[in-house]
Design a protein around this motif. Sequence first.
Motif, mmCIF file in Angstrom:
data_model
loop_
_atom_site.group_PDB
_atom_site.id
_atom_site.type_symbol
_atom_site.label_atom_id
_atom_site.label_comp_id
_atom_site.label_asym_id
_atom_site.label_seq_id
_atom_site.Cartn_x
_atom_site.Cartn_y
_atom_site.Cartn_z
ATOM 1 N N ASN A 118 -7.838 7.682 14.998
ATOM 2 C CA ASN A 118 -8.794 8.872 14.741
ATOM 3 C C ASN A 118 -9.019 9.096 13.305
ATOM 4 O O ASN A 118 -10.018 9.742 12.964
ATOM 5 N N ASP A 119 -8.447 8.620 12.210
ATOM 6 C CA ASP A 119 -8.805 8.725 10.805
ATOM 7 C C ASP A 119 -9.270 7.426 10.265
ATOM 8 O O ASP A 119 -9.474 7.221 8.933
ATOM 9 N N CYS A 120 -9.672 6.559 11.166
ATOM 10 C CA CYS A 120 -10.322 5.094 10.933
ATOM 11 C C CYS A 120 -11.536 5.334 11.116
ATOM 12 O O CYS A 120 -12.092 5.914 12.100
ATOM 13 N N PHE A 121 -12.614 4.475 10.267
ATOM 14 C CA PHE A 121 -14.049 4.378 10.555
ATOM 15 C C PHE A 121 -14.597 2.858 9.893
ATOM 16 O O PHE A 121 -13.873 2.448 9.384
ATOM 17 N N TRP A 122 -15.740 2.548 10.464
ATOM 18 C CA TRP A 122 -16.392 1.456 9.876
ATOM 19 C C TRP A 122 -17.966 1.564 9.504
ATOM 20 O O TRP A 122 -18.438 2.575 10.112
ATOM 21 N N SER A 123 -18.394 1.032 8.586
ATOM 22 C CA SER A 123 -19.781 1.102 8.264
ATOM 23 C C SER A 123 -20.330 -0.332 7.788
ATOM 24 O O SER A 123 -19.475 -1.178 7.270
ATOM 25 N N LEU A 124 -21.656 -0.437 8.102
ATOM 26 C CA LEU A 124 -22.307 -1.693 7.854
ATOM 27 C C LEU A 124 -22.892 -1.707 6.078
ATOM 28 O O LEU A 124 -23.795 -0.644 5.995
ATOM 29 N N GLU A 125 -22.605 -2.538 5.304
ATOM 30 C CA GLU A 125 -23.061 -2.359 3.896
ATOM 31 C C GLU A 125 -23.727 -3.835 3.526
ATOM 32 O O GLU A 125 -23.533 -4.812 3.840
ATOM 33 N N ASP A 126 -25.231 -3.427 3.120
ATOM 34 C CA ASP A 126 -25.990 -4.487 2.869
ATOM 35 C C ASP A 126 -26.417 -5.608 3.714
ATOM 36 O O ASP A 126 -26.671 -6.502 3.497
ATOM 37 N N GLY A 127 -26.097 -5.212 5.078
ATOM 38 C CA GLY A 127 -26.424 -5.932 6.134
ATOM 39 C C GLY A 127 -25.643 -7.320 6.100
ATOM 40 O O GLY A 127 -25.972 -8.347 6.661
ATOM 41 N N ARG A 128 -24.483 -7.385 5.448
ATOM 42 C CA ARG A 128 -23.799 -8.778 5.320
ATOM 43 C C ARG A 128 -22.316 -8.429 5.326
ATOM 44 O O ARG A 128 -21.480 -9.335 5.363
ATOM 45 N N THR A 129 -21.846 -7.102 5.152
ATOM 46 C CA THR A 129 -20.379 -6.705 5.178
ATOM 47 C C THR A 129 -20.092 -5.631 5.976
ATOM 48 O O THR A 129 -20.867 -4.591 5.742
ATOM 49 N N VAL A 130 -19.126 -5.585 6.947
ATOM 50 C CA VAL A 130 -18.669 -4.548 7.478
ATOM 51 C C VAL A 130 -17.441 -3.966 6.994
ATOM 52 O O VAL A 130 -16.445 -4.882 6.931
ATOM 53 N N SER A 131 -17.549 -2.707 6.582
ATOM 54 C CA SER A 131 -16.493 -2.403 5.630
ATOM 55 C C SER A 131 -15.600 -1.324 6.819
ATOM 56 O O SER A 131 -16.142 -0.321 7.519
ATOM 57 N N VAL A 132 -14.268 -1.572 6.926
ATOM 58 C CA VAL A 132 -13.463 -0.949 7.969
ATOM 59 C C VAL A 132 -12.280 -0.096 7.066
ATOM 60 O O VAL A 132 -11.578 -0.948 6.558
ATOM 61 N N LEU A 133 -12.111 1.214 7.219
ATOM 62 C CA LEU A 133 -11.292 1.806 6.610
ATOM 63 C C LEU A 133 -10.215 2.015 7.370
ATOM 64 O O LEU A 133 -10.253 2.734 8.559
ATOM 65 N N LEU A 134 -9.038 1.671 7.305
ATOM 66 C CA LEU A 134 -7.879 1.950 7.920
ATOM 67 C C LEU A 134 -6.825 3.056 7.247
ATOM 68 O O LEU A 134 -6.401 2.482 6.150
ATOM 69 N N THR A 135 -6.549 3.858 7.894
ATOM 70 C CA THR A 135 -5.419 5.070 7.489
ATOM 71 C C THR A 135 -4.263 4.981 7.833
ATOM 72 O O THR A 135 -3.818 4.839 9.265
ATOM 73 N N LYS A 136 -3.338 4.448 6.970
ATOM 74 C CA LYS A 136 -1.911 4.171 7.172
ATOM 75 C C LYS A 136 -1.182 5.204 7.889
ATOM 76 O O LYS A 136 -1.319 6.310 7.395
ATOM 77 N N CYS A 137 -0.153 4.938 8.812
ATOM 78 C CA CYS A 137 0.576 5.889 9.149
ATOM 79 C C CYS A 137 1.785 6.153 8.302
ATOM 80 O O CYS A 137 2.328 7.442 8.024
ATOM 81 N N ASN A 138 2.421 5.104 7.707
ATOM 82 C CA ASN A 138 3.284 5.150 6.553
ATOM 83 C C ASN A 138 2.530 5.161 5.285
ATOM 84 O O ASN A 138 2.178 3.957 4.878
ATOM 85 N N GLN A 139 2.487 6.269 4.723
ATOM 86 C CA GLN A 139 1.798 6.077 3.445
ATOM 87 C C GLN A 139 2.553 5.848 2.246
ATOM 88 O O GLN A 139 2.160 6.494 1.084
ATOM 89 N N MET A 140 3.647 5.290 2.411
ATOM 90 C CA MET A 140 4.665 5.173 1.513
ATOM 91 C C MET A 140 5.069 3.764 1.256
ATOM 92 O O MET A 140 6.076 3.181 0.807
ATOM 93 N N GLU A 141 4.038 2.685 1.526
ATOM 94 C CA GLU A 141 4.566 1.197 1.728
ATOM 95 C C GLU A 141 3.240 0.826 1.335
ATOM 96 O O GLU A 141 2.127 0.934 1.594
ATOM 97 N N TRP A 142 3.441 -0.524 1.017
ATOM 98 C CA TRP A 142 2.224 -1.578 0.614
ATOM 99 C C TRP A 142 2.235 -2.550 1.620
ATOM 100 O O TRP A 142 3.307 -3.093 2.056
ATOM 101 N N TRP A 143 1.217 -2.767 1.982
ATOM 102 C CA TRP A 143 0.986 -4.030 3.033
ATOM 103 C C TRP A 143 1.141 -5.265 2.445
ATOM 104 O O TRP A 143 0.431 -5.306 1.267
ATOM 105 N N LYS A 144 1.515 -6.191 3.320
ATOM 106 C CA LYS A 144 1.660 -7.700 2.630
ATOM 107 C C LYS A 144 0.478 -8.531 3.239
ATOM 108 O O LYS A 144 -0.007 -9.263 2.339
ATOM 109 N N ASN A 145 0.101 -8.150 4.299
ATOM 110 C CA ASN A 145 -1.269 -8.702 4.900
ATOM 111 C C ASN A 145 -1.735 -7.562 5.915
ATOM 112 O O ASN A 145 -1.223 -6.606 6.049
ATOM 113 N N VAL A 146 -3.058 -7.661 6.287
ATOM 114 C CA VAL A 146 -3.618 -6.974 7.162
ATOM 115 C C VAL A 146 -3.564 -7.427 8.654
ATOM 116 O O VAL A 146 -2.671 -6.874 9.464
#
Length: 220
Positions: A118-146
């Motif tokens: 519910n806190d994530c969304f996406w948008s199209l930028e410059d007609g060539r890139t889709v930007s997807v924002l993902l809000t982490k559940c655990n906001q005290m760790e770094w991701w190794k990969n997506v």
Amino acid sequence: MAVISEYEEEAQAPEIIRAAAVAATITTAPDLVHEVKIEEAEEENDVEPHVPNSGNGLDGEKYSWTQTLSEVTVYVHMPLETKSKTVFCDIKKKHLMAGIKGQAPIVEGELSATVKPNDCFWSLEDGRTVSVLLTKCNQMEWWKNVIVGDPEINTSKVEPENSKLSDLDSDTRSTVEKMMYDQRQKAMGLPTSDEKEKHDVLKNFMSQHPEMDFSKTKIC
């Protein structure tokens, strides 16, 4: 009983040697193949994590990504002049799928960690890139990969912006700094802050009680 002359024995010797060699090859070949497969598997698994990009993520062929402690932003590389109405993006708690409608997904797979859809969304930028924002559940760790199974970064090399750290409250900032310190210590094979604290406590106790025998005590 047939008698084999010395001449016949000599004539048969090369054939016997060749037969023995073939038998040995047949016996050992599976073992050799097995050893080769083990070595290949070890080489595949022995892949060094990548150094993070400037956004503490990684640049890939199909997508690139960056992250903060609270969010991950995925930049999906789309065909030129893509229209937003042709884009599909499905974000679930532990799964991401994005691409062009009617075509195979460009990005699809299990997420490295859970997100808040519910806190994530996406948008199209410059007609060539889709930007997807993902809000982490655990906001005290770094991701190794997506996506699970995709190339990983070395999280001990992550360097959050000082401005971002200064925005945190004192307790959260000290926790983040401690986490970063422990990651660097582990990467170098050195004790973490908790391990050092235990070591110091035990060392102090030993100095206060010289009458006790600590010869078999192991300080971790």
